[in-house]
Design an enzyme around this catalytic site. Structure first.
Site: not given
Ligand code: FES
Length: 203
Positions: A104, A132
């Site tokens: 992500h 997140h």
């Molecule tokens: Fe891993 Fe957002 S950086 S879920």
């Protein structure tokens, strides 16, 4: 006399034109040669490094060991899961390695054993990103289980030296590390050929 001078000037002009034309032709020929050589140039990439990760006798079920691959600053973990999994190596086909940079936004994911109290996927070994709430399936090529990541964590291809027990990292499998690959990310046919045997195929 004037006629003779005019004739000499004319000859000079002609000679200059010939020299200029020859220079232009020579430059053009060189330019064509450069273009030709560029057109046939082969782009080649260096092979993946072969890096010793650990000896198999030093791996314990459910206890990941961190290492760096393919660069010195690129974190990955090797885990013995205690059950056969896709891409797993070793006598029990249960040893896998993943890059641990979340797909992500690049936080570092952590491993949760199947029975860890923090693990919401009871009975399944997972990788969790605390930034997140991204969850990845450690038992199935780090597929995304939940959260914002769109792509699985890249798997490190491993090889076991049967004589010494040393385990080597030899290649990164797709998708790109911390990449923004297209969804689904398992589209690369090499997913069906990891660990030297046919795995998966349920997609
Ligand atoms: Fe891993 Fe957002 S950086 S879920």
């Amino acid at each position: 006399m004037a006629k003779e001078k005019s004739s000499i000037d004319e000859n000079r002009r002609t000679a200059l034109k010939i020299i200029t034309a020859a220079s232009v032709a020579a430059c053009f020929a060189s330019f064509l040669n450069v273009l030709k050589s560029l057109g046939t140039a082969q782009i080649s990439f260096p092979p993946w490094p072969r890096v010793k990760v650990i000896n198999i006798k030093d791996l314990k079920v459910g206890e990941p060991v961190q290492f760096n691959y393919p660069l010195e600053e690129t974190p990955a973990i090797i885990i013995k899961l205690g059950k056969p999994v896709p891409g797993g190596i070793g006598p029990d086909k249960d040893i896998v390695a993943y890059n641990i940079i979340c797909q992500h936004l690049g936080c570092i994911v952590r491993f949760y054993k199947a029975d860890d109290p923090e693990n919401i996927y009871k009975g399944k070994n997972v990788l969790y990103c605390p930034c997140h709430g991204g969850w990845y399936d450690a038992e199935d090529r780090a597929r995304v289980l939940a959260g914002p990541p769109l792509c699985e964590l890249p798997m490190v291809k491993l090889e076991l030296d049967e004589e010494t027990g040393d385990i080597y990292a030899v290649e990164m499998l797709p998708p790109a590390i911390f990449g923004k690959g297209p969804t689904p990310c398992h589209s690369d046919p090499r997913w069906d050929l990891i660990g030297g045997e046919l795995v998966g195929g349920e997609e």
